[in-house]
Design an enzyme around this catalytic site. Structure first.
Site, PDB file in Angstrom:
ATOM      1  NE  ARG A 152      -9.602  14.249   4.412  1.00  0.00           N
ATOM      2  CZ  ARG A 152     -10.879  13.935   4.201  1.00  0.00           C
ATOM      3  NH1 ARG A 152     -11.203  12.733   3.752  1.00  0.00           N
ATOM      4  NH2 ARG A 152     -11.844  14.793   4.456  1.00  0.00           N
ATOM      5  CG  HIS A 187      -7.837   3.777   2.354  1.00  0.00           C
ATOM      6  ND1 HIS A 187      -7.941   4.498   1.190  1.00  0.00           N
ATOM      7  CD2 HIS A 187      -6.517   3.718   2.630  1.00  0.00           C
ATOM      8  CE1 HIS A 187      -6.724   4.871   0.791  1.00  0.00           C
ATOM      9  NE2 HIS A 187      -5.836   4.404   1.640  1.00  0.00           N
ATOM     10  CG  HIS A 237      -5.281   1.927   7.328  1.00  0.00           C
ATOM     11  ND1 HIS A 237      -3.933   2.114   7.472  1.00  0.00           N
ATOM     12  CD2 HIS A 237      -5.675   2.789   6.344  1.00  0.00           C
ATOM     13  CE1 HIS A 237      -3.522   3.039   6.621  1.00  0.00           C
ATOM     14  NE2 HIS A 237      -4.559   3.465   5.921  1.00  0.00           N
ATOM     15  NE  ARG A 261     -12.760   9.045   4.473  1.00  0.00           N
ATOM     16  CZ  ARG A 261     -11.629   8.353   4.637  1.00  0.00           C
ATOM     17  NH1 ARG A 261     -11.587   7.366   5.499  1.00  0.00           N
ATOM     18  NH2 ARG A 261     -10.548   8.654   3.947  1.00  0.00           N
ATOM     19  CE1 TYR A 305      -5.540  10.880  -2.898  1.00  0.00           C
ATOM     20  CE2 TYR A 305      -5.021   8.664  -2.128  1.00  0.00           C
ATOM     21  CZ  TYR A 305      -4.940  10.044  -1.980  1.00  0.00           C
ATOM     22  OH  TYR A 305      -4.241  10.567  -0.922  1.00  0.00           O
ATOM     23  CG  HIS A 311     -10.369   6.615  -1.251  1.00  0.00           C
ATOM     24  ND1 HIS A 311     -10.807   6.945   0.026  1.00  0.00           N
ATOM     25  CD2 HIS A 311      -9.089   7.042  -1.325  1.00  0.00           C
ATOM     26  CE1 HIS A 311      -9.833   7.568   0.664  1.00  0.00           C
ATOM     27  NE2 HIS A 311      -8.778   7.631  -0.123  1.00  0.00           N
ATOM     28  CG  HIS A 324      -1.907   1.126   1.230  1.00  0.00           C
ATOM     29  ND1 HIS A 324      -2.951   1.182   0.333  1.00  0.00           N
ATOM     30  CD2 HIS A 324      -2.017   2.248   1.994  1.00  0.00           C
ATOM     31  CE1 HIS A 324      -3.673   2.271   0.563  1.00  0.00           C
ATOM     32  NE2 HIS A 324      -3.128   2.945   1.566  1.00  0.00           N
ATOM     33  CG  ASP A 348      -0.842   4.758   4.011  1.00  0.00           C
ATOM     34  OD1 ASP A 348      -1.254   5.287   2.958  1.00  0.00           O
ATOM     35  OD2 ASP A 348      -1.517   4.762   5.064  1.00  0.00           O
TER      36      ASP A 348
END
Ligand SMILES: [Zn+2]
Length: 456
Positions: A86, A236, A273, A214, A125, A211, A60, A324
């Site tokens: 983020r 995720h 995760h 969400r 993404y 993704h 990842h 990640d």
């Protein structure tokens, strides 16, 4: 650059599927092991490695984030969290051009290879231009990841990500997400373009990455899985407690629970995760055959929490590791942090070992198997038919000197200050010698020019 290709490799010591072996000669044909024999004699022209282990898959990564490593380490006016990090990430990626992404990704790939990762599973993404408009080639950015993989020689599983919404229950996306967004039709066209982009690589794999819960709604996820019935699926899940609470409020189920109940999670899946699971979710995920994609350095950096690796491993759960956010890029360190986080939580030692013996060996082999499954590529062992991906450890390194077999792995994973990885072979091609990637200098100088401009 054209990397030197080996027709045969000779290992004084090698970790094979049945354990450690001496004097191993492996013939390579079209990038894969054609034969592997212990107790053999070297022949002239063999590429010799003192201590060989299989290359580790990085299951990842978001390669562009290597360019913002160390830039989120400042306290803001509000409590800092994953969500404030983020925002920093969204501001960073606002400016990135395809050239920038290629330069940063190439540097990340060099660092991955030098640390012992030989396959990159890129969860990708960042698709569109700075205004959120698709490039003329929908897979322009994915093609840049493929170019970085080709330039560095790392094996690639490219996972174009479907990102439609800004939060659970189909919340509208925010402006910071405009470069990620697609509906199903455009995503499927992007995936076709991605298949073309990776075609020049050696044994590439293209999967899909809805993704997160969400970013996709149930109908969209179902339609995506119907449209792409084969290959790896990465998502995720349950990284943050807020994400779990939002998912509970929306659906009455936690993210991993929802996926297990509704998405047909099986060995094709890699759930990234899974930090926050109940005991029941942990058991069910372990039985599903799906891979838990653990990213210990990033999960520590972002304050996510600690995966319940002890219960998951005890129930035969399959896991692997990924870099990640690429805040650090280090295969050994991911395994070290994975084990040490369990020890700190449980006040115990050798937490992830499920039987007697070396913890480094057991976690390394677990990450090989899980990473191979998540990558969808024929990798993960020094064995006929699999890609000839090999990491050579320097037996004279201070953390390894005088040690034998499993103690060498433990020395690497738990005791090395600098990496003892000295040679790396990917698909039979030598890409790292004496600890340095063969094209490290040119790639580092492009990266440096990119970073100076981005940070000016
Ligand atoms: Zn991620």
């Amino acid at each position: 650059m054209a990397f030197p290709t080996a027709q045969a490799l000779f290992f004084e010591r090698a970790l094979l599927p049945g354990g450690w072996a001496r004097d191993v000669r492996a013939r390579v044909d079209r990038g894969a092991f054609a034969s592997v024999a212990a107790g053999a004699r070297p022949e002239p022209g063999d590429l010799r490695i003192a201590c060989a282990v299989p290359g580790l898959p990085n299951l990842h990564s978001h390669a562009f984030q290597r360019g913002m490593a160390g830039l989120g380490e400042r306290r803001g006016p509000n409590p800092d969290s994953f969500w404030t990090w983020r925002d920093v990430m969204y501001r960073f990626l606002d400016r990135l051009t395809p050239d920038d992404v290629e330069a940063v990704a190439a540097q990340a790939c060099v660092e991955m290879l030098e640390s012992g990762f030989t396959t990159l599973c890129e969860f990708h993404y960042l698709h569109h231009d700075a205004d959120g408009r698709p490039y003329a080639d929908l897979a322009e950015m994915g093609a840049r990841i493929a170019a970085a993989a080709q330039a560095t020689g790392i094996g690639l599983t490219l996972l174009p990500s479907l990102y439609r919404w800004g939060g659970v229950a189909a919340q509208p996306p925010t402006p910071g997400q405009r470069r990620f967004l697609n509906d199903l039709d455009r995503f499927l066209a992007l995936r076709e373009a991605t298949l073309r982009a990776v075609a020049p690589l050696e044994a590439p794999c293209v999967g899909i990455a809805p993704h997160s819960l969400r970013a996709v709604d149930p109908a969209l996820l179902r339609d995506l899985l119907n449209a792409v019935p084969d290959g790896p699926v990465h998502i995720h899940a349950a990284e943050q407690t807020k994400e779990v609470e939002d998912c509970l409020a929306w659906s009455g189920a936690r993210p991993v629970q929802w996926l297990l109940d509704h998405a047909g999670v099986d060995a094709r899946w890699c759930l990234i995760h899974c930090t926050h699971m109940t005991a029941d979710e942990t058991t069910r995920l372990a039985r599903s055959g799906a891979v838990a994609g653990l990213c210990p350095a990033t999960e520590a950096s972002l304050g996510d929490g600690i995966f319940d690796g002890v219960a998951f491993a005890a129930q035969g759960g399959v896991y692997g590791v990924g870099s990640d956010s690429n805040v650090v890029v280090d295969a050994g360190q991911e395994l070290r942090l994975l084990e040490l986080s369990q020890r700190l939580r449980d006040r115990t030692r050798n937490a992830l070992a499920t039987r007697e013996g070396s913890t480094g060996r057991q976690t390394f082999e677990a990450a090989l198997a899980g990473g191979a499954r998540a990558s969808g590529r024929a990798i993960g062992a020094i064995a006929p038919g699999l890609r000839a991906d090999v990491v050579g450890l320097a037996p004279e390194h201070a953390a390894l000197v005088g040690k034998q077999d499993d103690d060498l792995l433990d020395g690497w994973i738990f005791a090395a200050r600098a990496s003892p990885v000295d040679a790396v072979i990917v698909g039979g091609r030598r890409v790292v010698a004496d600890g340095r990637h063969l094209d490290a200098e040119a790639i580092a100088s492009r990266f440096a020019a990119t970073m100076r401009r981005l940070l000016a």
